[in-house]
Design an enzyme around this catalytic site. Structure first.
Site, PDB file in Angstrom:
ATOM      1  N   ARG A   1       0.832  -1.209   0.000  1.00 21.85           N
ATOM      2  CA  ARG A   1       0.000   0.000   0.000  1.00 21.85           C
ATOM      3  C   ARG A   1       0.865   1.257   0.000  1.00 21.85           C
ATOM      4  O   ARG A   1       0.540   2.244  -0.676  1.00 21.85           O
ATOM      5  CB  ARG A   1      -0.926  -0.017   1.219  1.00 21.85           C
ATOM      6  CG  ARG A   1      -1.913   1.143   1.278  1.00 21.85           C
ATOM      7  CD  ARG A   1      -2.980   0.926   2.338  1.00 21.85           C
ATOM      8  NE  ARG A   1      -3.796   2.118   2.513  1.00 21.85           N
ATOM      9  CZ  ARG A   1      -3.807   2.881   3.605  1.00 21.85           C
ATOM     10  NH1 ARG A   1      -3.037   2.556   4.646  1.00 21.85           N
ATOM     11  NH2 ARG A   1      -4.572   3.948   3.686  1.00 21.85           N
TER      12      ARG A   1
ATOM     13  N   HIS B   1       0.498   3.989  -2.849  1.00 18.10           N
ATOM     14  CA  HIS B   1       0.060   5.359  -2.568  1.00 18.10           C
ATOM     15  C   HIS B   1       1.124   6.395  -2.901  1.00 18.10           C
ATOM     16  O   HIS B   1       0.792   7.502  -3.345  1.00 18.10           O
ATOM     17  CB  HIS B   1      -0.361   5.486  -1.104  1.00 18.10           C
ATOM     18  CG  HIS B   1      -1.746   4.994  -0.840  1.00 18.10           C
ATOM     19  ND1 HIS B   1      -2.611   5.618   0.043  1.00 18.10           N
ATOM     20  CD2 HIS B   1      -2.438   3.944  -1.348  1.00 18.10           C
ATOM     21  CE1 HIS B   1      -3.763   4.965   0.060  1.00 18.10           C
ATOM     22  NE2 HIS B   1      -3.676   3.942  -0.765  1.00 18.10           N
TER      23      HIS B   1
ATOM     24  N   TRP C   1     -10.651  -8.538   2.899  1.00 12.69           N
ATOM     25  CA  TRP C   1     -11.252  -8.861   1.602  1.00 12.69           C
ATOM     26  C   TRP C   1     -11.379 -10.367   1.400  1.00 12.69           C
ATOM     27  O   TRP C   1     -12.151 -10.810   0.563  1.00 12.69           O
ATOM     28  CB  TRP C   1     -10.418  -8.267   0.472  1.00 12.69           C
ATOM     29  CG  TRP C   1     -10.544  -6.790   0.300  1.00 12.69           C
ATOM     30  CD1 TRP C   1     -11.494  -6.125  -0.436  1.00 12.69           C
ATOM     31  CD2 TRP C   1      -9.693  -5.772   0.841  1.00 12.69           C
ATOM     32  NE1 TRP C   1     -11.289  -4.767  -0.382  1.00 12.69           N
ATOM     33  CE2 TRP C   1     -10.176  -4.517   0.399  1.00 12.69           C
ATOM     34  CE3 TRP C   1      -8.562  -5.794   1.656  1.00 12.69           C
ATOM     35  CZ2 TRP C   1      -9.574  -3.308   0.741  1.00 12.69           C
ATOM     36  CZ3 TRP C   1      -7.955  -4.586   2.001  1.00 12.69           C
ATOM     37  CH2 TRP C   1      -8.458  -3.364   1.547  1.00 12.69           C
TER      38      TRP C   1
END
Length: 361
Positions: free
Chosen positions: A115, A119, A258
């Site tokens: 991540r 990002h 998820w």
């Protein structure tokens, strides 16, 4: 006064004798004179919060003269560094991932490193070539404290001892290499990676608001990724990384994993999208998310992939063929990490790093 965060002192160092070039794309297209600026830098030994402008005293003047022209970010490899040097950095990150496995209820740091790489690259804007992984500007407070980056501080802190061990690597190279290492060590595909990102000054930090919102539909998703120069297949492939980790209410306003294999890189994201019985519910932050009886969740933007016919066909393809997903993800993630960077003709070819397992470590 600089406002760089102090958590990782050596990340404020710039590479020796690296240059930033500013060109007028319009003038080049018209075969007219181009504007170029090259500023040699000296390595700064101050912390990111220590008041140094990292040897870029004249950069602002050049930028002012070229304020309407797109930037050209030229990769520049630290002199004397080779594949072997970066494999050592990879190994240090990978070994720390293996050792520090208790984070986030034993999910580990792998997902947050992916991540962080995503990002810090996802701020890029193709229209003016600002943002992106090149300048390593996450080390400055504006990007560090972007609400969309909540929770990434954990990945930043994780990398602190790595950078202390290898102080010559730039911030952008370290952030992106961390993501590559995490994907590969979590049994994902090989990600070709190129070095040469250059730490740029604080005034190159992109404004907040460039990262994707989670509560939107497929039209928003497609429009957002156009700024990153991504097509539909690349969009669906990149979103497959949501198989990793989980959402945290305090960080994103959403809660839950998820899927089950949240620290193993698989195509489970697509399988769950298609096969779970999803119900739209409001969570404790009063945000709508899709929940299943299995205890999994999907963001509205995730679920939008099966509401759009073009995206849906690719979701089905990846659900049925993990090898194809791996191949496409590798290409898309490499592209994401390199967006906006110009690699000279004599730059090294992309590195393909060996995993710890392949090295017998």
């Amino acid at each position: 006064m600089t406002t760089a965060v102090r958590l990782l002192p050596s990340l404020g160092r710039t590479a020796h004798k690296r240059s930033l070039y500013l060109f007028s794309a319009a003038a080049a297209a018209a075969a007219a004179a181009t504007f170029a600026y090259s500023q040699s830098q000296k390595r700064s030994s101050s912390s990111p919060g220590g008041g140094s402008n990292h040897g870029w005293n004249n950069w602002g003047k050049a930028a002012a003269l070229a304020s309407t022209t797109p930037l050209v970010h030229v990769a520049s490899v630290e002199k004397g560094r080779s594949y072997e040097d970066f494999q050592k950095v990879y190994n240090a990150i990978a070994l720390k991932l293996r050792e520090d496995d208790e984070y986030d209820n034993y999910i580990g740091y792998g997902p947050v490193l992916v991540r962080l790489a995503w990002h810090t690259s996802g701020t890029w804007d193709k229209h003016d070539n600002t943002g992106g992984s090149y300048g390593g500007t996450y080390r400055f407070k504006k990007e560090f404290n972007d609400p969309s980056n909540a929770g990434l501080q954990n990945g930043f802190k994780f990398l602190e001892p790595i950078h202390k061990e290898f102080p010559w690597i730039s911030s952008g190279d370290l952030f992106s290499l961390g993501g590559v290492t995490a994907v590969q060590e979590m049994q994902g595909p090989k990600i070709p990676w190129r070095c040469g990102r250059v730490d740029t000054p604080e005034d190159t930090t992109p404004d907040n608001g460039r990262l994707p919102d989670a509560d939107k539909d497929a039209d928003y998703v497609r429009t957002f990724f156009q700024r990153l120069n991504m097509n539909d297949r690349e969009v669906v492939a990149l979103m497959g990384a949501h198989a990793l980790g989980k959402t945290h209410l305090k960080n994103s306003g959403y809660e839950g994993p998820w899927g089950a294999a949240n620290n193993v890189f698989t195509n489970e994201f697509y399988l769950n999208l298609l096969n779970e019985d999803w119900k739209l519910e409001k969570n404790d932050a009063n945000n709508e998310q899709w929940d299943s009886k299995s205890g999994y969740m999907m963001l509205p933007t995730d679920y939008s992939l099966i509401q759009d016919p073009k995206y849906l066909s690719i979701v089905k393809e990846y659900a049925n063929d993990q090898d194809k997903f791996f191949k496409d993800f590798s290409k898309a993630f490499e592209k994401l990490l390199e967006n906006g960077i110009t690699f000279p003709k004599d730059a090294p070819s992309p590195f393909i790093f060996k995993t710890l397992e392949e090295q017998g470590l």
